[in-house]
Design an enzyme around this catalytic site. Structure first.
Site, PDB file in Angstrom:
ATOM      1  N   CYS A 308      -0.788  -5.591   1.012  1.00  0.00           N
ATOM      2  CA  CYS A 308      -1.781  -6.633   1.276  1.00  0.00           C
ATOM      3  C   CYS A 308      -2.675  -6.561   2.543  1.00  0.00           C
ATOM      4  CB  CYS A 308      -0.694  -8.036   1.306  1.00  0.00           C
ATOM      5  SG  CYS A 308       0.831  -7.648   1.564  1.00  0.00           S
ATOM      6  N   ARG A 337       9.230   2.047   0.409  1.00  0.00           N
ATOM      7  CA  ARG A 337      10.236   1.208   0.934  1.00  0.00           C
ATOM      8  C   ARG A 337      11.683   1.754   1.011  1.00  0.00           C
ATOM      9  NH1 ARG A 337       8.634  -4.188  -2.316  1.00  0.00           N
ATOM     10  NH2 ARG A 337       6.662  -4.211  -1.609  1.00  0.00           N
ATOM     11  N   GLN A 355       2.624  -0.025  -7.231  1.00  0.00           N
ATOM     12  CA  GLN A 355       2.528  -1.508  -7.855  1.00  0.00           C
ATOM     13  C   GLN A 355       1.159  -1.630  -8.623  1.00  0.00           C
ATOM     14  OE1 GLN A 355       3.105  -3.538  -3.997  1.00  0.00           O
ATOM     15  NE2 GLN A 355       5.086  -4.283  -4.860  1.00  0.00           N
ATOM     16  N   ASP A 357      -1.103  -4.030  -8.023  1.00  0.00           N
ATOM     17  CA  ASP A 357      -0.984  -4.931  -7.307  1.00  0.00           C
ATOM     18  C   ASP A 357      -2.494  -5.630  -7.267  1.00  0.00           C
ATOM     19  OD1 ASP A 357       0.029  -6.542  -5.223  1.00  0.00           O
ATOM     20  OD2 ASP A 357       0.163  -5.138  -3.693  1.00  0.00           O
ATOM     21  N   HIS A 359      -4.648  -9.071  -5.062  1.00  0.00           N
ATOM     22  CA  HIS A 359      -4.643 -10.147  -4.103  1.00  0.00           C
ATOM     23  C   HIS A 359      -5.848 -11.110  -4.401  1.00  0.00           C
ATOM     24  CE1 HIS A 359      -1.878  -7.421  -2.043  1.00  0.00           C
ATOM     25  NE2 HIS A 359      -1.209  -8.400  -1.885  1.00  0.00           N
ATOM     26  N   LYS A 439       6.358 -19.328  -5.848  1.00  0.00           N
ATOM     27  CA  LYS A 439       6.214 -18.170  -6.502  1.00  0.00           C
ATOM     28  C   LYS A 439       6.584 -18.407  -7.945  1.00  0.00           C
ATOM     29  CE  LYS A 439      10.423 -15.486  -5.908  1.00  0.00           C
ATOM     30  NZ  LYS A 439      10.737 -14.142  -5.677  1.00  0.00           N
ATOM     31  N   HIS A 485      -0.744 -13.230  -4.017  1.00  0.00           N
ATOM     32  CA  HIS A 485      -0.191 -11.935  -4.472  1.00  0.00           C
ATOM     33  C   HIS A 485       0.142 -11.666  -5.877  1.00  0.00           C
ATOM     34  CE1 HIS A 485       0.864 -10.932   0.086  1.00  0.00           C
ATOM     35  NE2 HIS A 485       1.165 -12.283  -0.035  1.00  0.00           N
TER      36      HIS A 485
END
Length: 612
Positions: A308, A337, A355, A357, A359, A439, A485
């Site tokens: 992000c 991670r 990911q 991913d 945004h 979420k 996200h």
RNA sequence: GCCGGUGUAGCUCAGUGGUAGAGCAGCUGUCUUGUAAACAGCAGGUCGUCGGUUCAAGCCCGACCACCGGCUCCA
């Protein structure tokens, strides 16, 4: 700041069958049986360990467990012994007898059982076994059979003889913390399963076996899809050519779908300055999940645990007008991670993963529409991969939160309306959202009915503030954009693991790393024709292998079957003469000889349709 | 990270203190084959790593590493 709840979907290797709530007597027809089996097991264990301490022993999906503190570690051999004793207790048909006791009576009864005493304390303060609140003033009950009496709210079977002698089995031993808290003593847990009949038990054990056969770690090796290496390190995945092919196909499809649905593709680096992660808050809130910094010219840089902050920088790289919104930045972002060593698991729990991913930065008036499109898009992508059985989980504002409550309400309502518009069953987890926003998580049930969390769509009222994001509104004033996200497949690694297990390694034609194997009956007589077929299929865009080994056709078919290749193309004298291939499917069906052009057209149509 | 288990050939596994084994895979040769395993031979292992006990360790002990089953964790 995408945060998937990965653990929820993978911890139990015992299969969870479409249930996300613990069994209760009214909801689960097996409740009495399994709870009673747990009591019988506890008696058997106490016979072996007279000084043993007992904790709790509830029914769970597919079975039951009981936790003990014992003088020595249990071994797998103990399980047989315990089962024998259970059979004796069952044969003796002891009735289960309930009675109500006062707190003082209970304390006397369980004077040698510190865990029970702790539960009794809780009960008298109006807490139930698991520490959640129960009805105040609820009475304390015990259930007794034979020599064993347990603090228990029941209900139970009428007598131990109602447990089928051949319908239960103790399955494993594990460590478990008292009340699930790692600061508490660790107990020994025995897992068992119990069913109404041997037939039902066998069916369950068969399902376990089937799950084992489909295990992505096993298939990953057998089908040469991926591996890990001690020399590389745990939790770091090596994608072999066939696994990588599947990933490329999945990524290409999804990327095209993103571009067709209004996303802009971006790329971002793997590391960033400490300052970035200070601004984002990761270094104060998420440091345990991040790896130690590296020194570059005297400055600390961190490997990214999330994408992000980078997408935010792209948004911030110029002044944004309300006319420019929404901005949707998508990336296959590889993040690192820290996971505790004991938590690592195949592809589903790793230390480095990618990911899908994105945004979304939008105006308040766009929120509703954006969330609707995002959920619809997510379902479209997942359905393309053959996942069709969904359940949504809406997580709402927790006690501690950042941002404006009106924003929270607006966002939560948008999420709820969007999921209702898709007619997907959903549960609401009140207060279960992260501090930065509500979420929706989408979970899917795979071919074996196991639930996996994949998509997550999360509002963030934190980062736009921290990074000072603005756009210029129609009144010329700077405004704070909404930020969302979202990841649809989650991580490519974990999604790959889900796909492998969902298909049991037999991928649909559009994803199969090898779509067809050409099998000449005689390598001498049909080798040349085989090469010609290979060349023409390859030219037609079909992923094909020619088995030129000097083996008999039967073995070549067997090898292709074991590799779960969709099409086996047998060629002999007849096929060569007719410019055809004899098509065998991995189901074993024999389509007979098809002209090569017909076969090509068939495969191309299947791929174009992404037929499942 | 914690509890328990496991670690022997590429894979699956046998081997309870005294000369490291099998099947499959691999390689070589023979066979040239019609819808899930032809036959024969050969080769392949510092028994996870390091240290200890012992005349002698794959086997016993310790530490570490990895994996498996759970627990825990997953701002």
């Amino acid at each position: 700041m995408l945060h998937e709840r990965r653990g929820a979907t993978l911890a139990p290797r015992v299969i969870i069958w479409r249930t996300s709530m613990p069994p209760t007597p009214d909801r689960d027809p097996y409740y009495r049986l399994r709870h009673s089996a747990a009591h019988v097991m506890a008696q058997a264990v106490l016979e072996l360990f007279p000084d043993g301490q007992i904790a709790i022993g509830p029914p769970i999906d597919d079975g039951f467990y009981y936790d003990f503190a014992l003088s020595r570690p249990l071994t797998p051999e103990d399980l047989g012994d315990i089962e024998q004793r259970m059979r004796r207790i069952i044969s003796e048909r002891h009735p289960f007898v309930a009675r109500v006791v006062s707190s003082d009576e209970a304390r006397t009864l369980f004077t040698d059982q510190p865990f029970k005493l702790e539960l009794i304390e809780g009960l008298s303060r109006g807490q139930s076994e698991d520490g959640s609140s129960a009805d105040v003033g609820s009475v304390i009950t015990t259930y007794r059979h034979d020599t064993f009496e347990d603090l228990c709210r029941g209900p139970h079977l009428a007598h131990t003889g109602e447990i089928p002698l051949d319908g239960f089995k103790l399955t494993s031993i594990a460590g478990a913390y008292w009340r699930g808290d790692e600061r508490n003593p660790q107990l020994q847990r025995i897992y068992g399963t119990a069913w109404e009949s041997k037939t039902a038990l066998d069916a369950y054990l068969w399902r376990l076996e089937e799950a084992r056969r489909r295990d992505h770690r096993r298939l990953g090796r057998e089908l040469d899809l991926f591996s890990t290496s001690d020399d590389v390190g745990p939790g770091l995945i090596l994608w072999h050519p066939k696994g990588a092919m599947i990933r490329v196909l999945a990524e290409d499809f999804s990327r095209q779908a993103h571009l067709a649905n209004g996303y802009d593709w971006v790329y971002s680096p793997h590391i960033g300055r400490a300052h970035l992660w200070e601004t984002s808050g990761h270094l104060s809130f998420y440091k345990d999940g991040m790896y130690a910094p590296m020194d570059i010219d005297g400055e600390a840089y961190y490997a990214k645990p999330m994408n992000c902050p980078f997408h935010i920088q792209i948004f911030k790289s110029q002044l944004r007008s309300y006319r420019d919104l929404p901005k949707r930045y998508a990336e296959y972002g590889t993040v690192y991670r820290y996971e505790r060593s004991g938590a690592l698991h195949g592809l589903t729990r790793v230390r480095g993963f990618t990911q899908d991913d994105a945004h979304i930065f939008c105006r308040p008036d766009q929120v509703e529409d954006e969330i609707g499109r995002t959920i619809e898009f997510s379902l479209y992508v997942l359905r393309a991969f053959g996942l069709t059985d969904f359940r949504a989980y809406l997580s709402t504002r927790p006690a501690e939160y950042v941002g404006d409550i009106a924003d929270w309400n607006r966002a939560t309502a948008a999420l709820q309306r969007a999921i209702e518009a898709q007619h997907i069953p959903y549960d609401v987890d009140e207060g279960g959202g992260a501090f930065y926003g509500p979420k929706i998580d989408l979970k899917v049930n795979d071919a074996l009915g196991r639930e996996w969390q994949l998509s997550t769509i999360q509002f963030d009222f934190n980062l736009p503030e921290r990074f000072g994001l603005t756009f210029i509104a129609d009144d010329g004033q700077p405004r704070r954009p909404y930020m969302v996200h979202r990841a649809l497949l989650g991580s490519m690694e974990r999604f790959f693991g889900v796909l492998i297990e969902h298909y049991g390694g037999a991928f649909p034609v559009w994803l199969a790393p090898v779509q067809a194997v050409i099998i000449p009956i005689s390598d001498e007589k049909h080798g040349d024709y085989g090469q010609s077929v290979e060349q023409r299929l390859r030219a037609a865009g079909i992923r094909v292998e020619l088995d030129q080994s000097r083996e008999r056709m039967q073995l070549k078919i067997r090898r292709a079957q074991l590799q779960k290749v969709p099409y086996m193309l047998i060629i002999g004298d007849k096929e060569r003469a007719a410019d055809a291939v004899a098509v065998r499917l991995r189901s074993g069906d024999d389509l007979g000889a098809l002209p090569l052009d017909t076969f090509v057209a068939r495969v191309q149509a299947e791929v174009a349709a992404r037929a499942l």
